[in-house]
Design a protein around this motif. Structure first.
Motif, PDB file in Angstrom:
ATOM      1  N   HIS A  60       0.818  -1.202   0.000  1.00 46.15           N
ATOM      2  CA  HIS A  60       0.000   0.000   0.000  1.00 46.15           C
ATOM      3  C   HIS A  60       0.859   1.263   0.000  1.00 46.15           C
ATOM      4  O   HIS A  60       2.011   1.260   0.438  1.00 46.15           O
ATOM      5  CB  HIS A  60      -0.920   0.033   1.227  1.00 46.15           C
ATOM      6  N   LEU A  61       0.285   2.309  -0.518  1.00 47.59           N
ATOM      7  CA  LEU A  61       0.763   3.672  -0.342  1.00 47.59           C
ATOM      8  C   LEU A  61      -0.478   4.535  -0.146  1.00 47.59           C
ATOM      9  O   LEU A  61      -1.601   4.057  -0.261  1.00 47.59           O
ATOM     10  CB  LEU A  61       1.609   4.133  -1.536  1.00 47.59           C
ATOM     11  N   THR A  62      -0.266   5.799   0.165  1.00 44.11           N
ATOM     12  CA  THR A  62      -1.390   6.713   0.344  1.00 44.11           C
ATOM     13  C   THR A  62      -1.167   7.952  -0.504  1.00 44.11           C
ATOM     14  O   THR A  62      -0.139   8.632  -0.373  1.00 44.11           O
ATOM     15  CB  THR A  62      -1.533   7.142   1.821  1.00 44.11           C
ATOM     16  N   LEU A  63      -2.090   8.216  -1.413  1.00 46.59           N
ATOM     17  CA  LEU A  63      -2.125   9.481  -2.129  1.00 46.59           C
ATOM     18  C   LEU A  63      -3.541  10.022  -1.993  1.00 46.59           C
ATOM     19  O   LEU A  63      -4.499   9.366  -2.412  1.00 46.59           O
ATOM     20  CB  LEU A  63      -1.742   9.334  -3.596  1.00 46.59           C
ATOM     21  N   HIS A  64      -3.676  11.183  -1.361  1.00 47.62           N
ATOM     22  CA  HIS A  64      -4.988  11.781  -1.170  1.00 47.62           C
ATOM     23  C   HIS A  64      -5.396  12.498  -2.457  1.00 47.62           C
ATOM     24  O   HIS A  64      -4.839  13.539  -2.804  1.00 47.62           O
ATOM     25  CB  HIS A  64      -4.970  12.747   0.011  1.00 47.62           C
ATOM     26  N   VAL A  65      -6.351  11.911  -3.148  1.00 45.98           N
ATOM     27  CA  VAL A  65      -6.789  12.437  -4.445  1.00 45.98           C
ATOM     28  C   VAL A  65      -7.506  13.768  -4.218  1.00 45.98           C
ATOM     29  O   VAL A  65      -8.437  13.854  -3.422  1.00 45.98           O
ATOM     30  CB  VAL A  65      -7.737  11.451  -5.145  1.00 45.98           C
ATOM     31  N   GLY A  66      -7.072  14.803  -4.937  1.00 46.58           N
ATOM     32  CA  GLY A  66      -7.680  16.118  -4.803  1.00 46.58           C
ATOM     33  C   GLY A  66      -8.719  16.365  -5.879  1.00 46.58           C
ATOM     34  O   GLY A  66      -8.802  15.650  -6.884  1.00 46.58           O
ATOM     35  N   ALA A  67      -9.523  17.412  -5.674  1.00 46.38           N
ATOM     36  CA  ALA A  67     -10.552  17.767  -6.651  1.00 46.38           C
ATOM     37  C   ALA A  67      -9.940  18.214  -7.969  1.00 46.38           C
ATOM     38  O   ALA A  67     -10.607  18.212  -9.003  1.00 46.38           O
ATOM     39  CB  ALA A  67     -11.441  18.868  -6.087  1.00 46.38           C
ATOM     40  N   GLY A  68      -8.656  18.557  -7.939  1.00 43.98           N
ATOM     41  CA  GLY A  68      -7.980  18.943  -9.167  1.00 43.98           C
ATOM     42  C   GLY A  68      -7.960  17.850 -10.212  1.00 43.98           C
ATOM     43  O   GLY A  68      -7.779  18.129 -11.401  1.00 43.98           O
ATOM     44  N   THR A  69      -8.169  16.612  -9.789  1.00 38.29           N
ATOM     45  CA  THR A  69      -8.181  15.505 -10.755  1.00 38.29           C
ATOM     46  C   THR A  69      -9.302  15.656 -11.775  1.00 38.29           C
ATOM     47  O   THR A  69      -9.249  15.095 -12.858  1.00 38.29           O
ATOM     48  CB  THR A  69      -8.293  14.149 -10.018  1.00 38.29           C
ATOM     49  N   PHE A  70     -10.361  16.437 -11.430  1.00 39.17           N
ATOM     50  CA  PHE A  70     -11.479  16.649 -12.345  1.00 39.17           C
ATOM     51  C   PHE A  70     -11.371  17.953 -13.124  1.00 39.17           C
ATOM     52  O   PHE A  70     -12.237  18.252 -13.940  1.00 39.17           O
ATOM     53  CB  PHE A  70     -12.805  16.642 -11.567  1.00 39.17           C
ATOM     54  N   GLN A  71     -10.329  18.750 -12.850  1.00 39.32           N
ATOM     55  CA  GLN A  71     -10.197  20.027 -13.543  1.00 39.32           C
ATOM     56  C   GLN A  71      -9.788  19.788 -14.993  1.00 39.32           C
ATOM     57  O   GLN A  71      -8.882  19.009 -15.281  1.00 39.32           O
ATOM     58  CB  GLN A  71      -9.167  20.909 -12.837  1.00 39.32           C
ATOM     59  N   PRO A  72     -10.446  20.447 -15.933  1.00 40.57           N
ATOM     60  CA  PRO A  72     -10.113  20.238 -17.350  1.00 40.57           C
ATOM     61  C   PRO A  72      -8.771  20.845 -17.714  1.00 40.57           C
ATOM     62  O   PRO A  72      -8.271  21.753 -17.041  1.00 40.57           O
ATOM     63  CB  PRO A  72     -11.261  20.964 -18.077  1.00 40.57           C
ATOM     64  N   VAL A  73      -8.194  20.322 -18.771  1.00 38.28           N
ATOM     65  CA  VAL A  73      -6.988  20.926 -19.345  1.00 38.28           C
ATOM     66  C   VAL A  73      -7.460  22.090 -20.204  1.00 38.28           C
ATOM     67  O   VAL A  73      -8.147  21.899 -21.206  1.00 38.28           O
ATOM     68  CB  VAL A  73      -6.196  19.903 -20.182  1.00 38.28           C
ATOM     69  N   ARG A  74      -7.092  23.321 -19.823  1.00 37.66           N
ATOM     70  CA  ARG A  74      -7.653  24.516 -20.456  1.00 37.66           C
ATOM     71  C   ARG A  74      -6.772  25.077 -21.560  1.00 37.66           C
ATOM     72  O   ARG A  74      -7.077  26.132 -22.127  1.00 37.66           O
ATOM     73  CB  ARG A  74      -7.901  25.597 -19.395  1.00 37.66           C
TER      74      ARG A  74
END
Length: 345
Positions: A200-214
């Protein structure tokens, strides 16, 4: 490369709005990155692609109830999406409000919790949760599960369990590491019995994962940052497997990003870190040899990542096949197992 290179047509009805009847009842598309060959399988067939001594790396982050509703002192309504918990009483958040609140102003949640706006940092607000209750305590009591924006319904009690992996341990993510949602206890026990090594490892997924590439030129894109922790035991297991001929399987793009970020020096290093690694075609992978993942959004950083891993042409072909064969897409959708392509795009 251009953002438009990673676009594809996806019918709306293939975007999964609900989880499958049981965790492991999803489908599995196997992609050989070297040849591009595809095989339609079931997720329960996954063990057939593994052998004793392989190491699977799971992200054991736990999704928090990161969506809060409240109001400003003026009475105007606000909606908060906590992007990251930065301390017991502080957090960064996206905010929807008719007028942006100024630093020093206060917000009220459920008429009992007061938040102070400390600063604005680009698209985010730094907030202090006043009172004795911690951020996590407030979220657990008053927050709502933040389903992804492409799931067009409110979260219900079933999502509290199903939008969480069975091995989730450390609270802090605002989005699930969705490749892990397919695993149930029976599948994990089967892998253990086979001699597959689970780490296991831990990476806290942020809301930025849903931000579009602009931007269209990928060189101009600024990747969001996420914090990770990799235990020494995981590093040791990977080193032993590589010495013994075992293969390293990242369960999800979050596990892959953490491992590759921690190996930028050339050797995988245990500990905590911050990563804004942006993996696109041409990247040379240092740790991960196989990737278990879901299907991703058109023109997203994640479809760019899998294109780097398997080759852009192979991913285009695989995604076209998945659409034609009516695979379910995104968080509650089906899975892919990808063998790495080391021969470029």
């Amino acid at each position: 490369m251009r953002t438009t290179d990673f676009d594809f047509s996806l019918p709306d009805e293939l975007i999964a709005q609900f989880p499958p009847s049981s965790r492991s009842s999803s489908r599995l598309l196997h992609l050989d990155g070297a040849s591009g060959q595809l095989a339609d399988r079931l997720f329960t067939d996954l063990p057939a692609y593994l052998r004793r001594g392989d190491v699977m790396v799971f992200n054991d982050t736990r999704v928090i109830k990161a969506r809060l509703y409240g109001r400003k002192a003026s009475g105007g309504q606000v909606e908060l999406l906590i992007e990251r918990v930065t301390g017991d009483h502080e957090a960064l958040a996206f905010m929807r409000a008719s007028h942006a609140p100024q630093p020093g102003s206060t917000l009220s949640v459920a008429d009992v919790v007061t938040l102070t706006v400390l600063a604005r940092e680009q698209d985010l607000y730094r907030l202090r949760f006043d009172g004795s209750a911690s951020v996590l305590d407030v979220l657990e009591q008053y927050g709502a599960l933040p389903l992804p924006p492409y799931i067009e319904r409110a979260a219900d009690s079933a999502d509290d369990a199903r939008y969480q992996t069975v091995y989730a341990r450390h609270p802090g993510a605002v989005a699930a590491p969705t490749a892990g949602l397919h695993f149930d206890e029976a599948m994990l026990a089967q892998l253990d019995a086979m001699g597959v090594i689970r780490t296991h490892l831990t990476l806290h997924v942020g809301a930025g994962t849903f931000q579009p590439v602009r931007v269209d030129d990928l060189a101009e894109h600024t990747m969001h940052s996420e914090r990770y922790t990799i235990p020494q035991a995981t590093v040791d297991a990977i080193a032993q497997a590589k010495a013994d001929g075992g293969r390293i399987v990242a369960v999800g793009t979050t596990s892959l990003r953490a491992l590759e970020a921690a190996a930028q020096s050339g050797s995988l290093i245990a500990g905590e870190g911050e990563t804004s690694i942006f993996i696109t075609p041409g990247y040379r992978f240092k740790v991960v040899e196989r990737l278990l993942t879901n299907f991703h959004l058109p023109k997203s950083t994640l479809v760019m990542l899998v294109s780097a891993f398997a080759g852009l042409d192979h991913i285009r072909h695989a995604y076209a096949h998945a659409v034609a064969e009516r695979y379910r897409f995104f968080s509650y959708g089906d899975a892919m197992l990808i063998e790495r392509n080391d021969h470029g795009i």
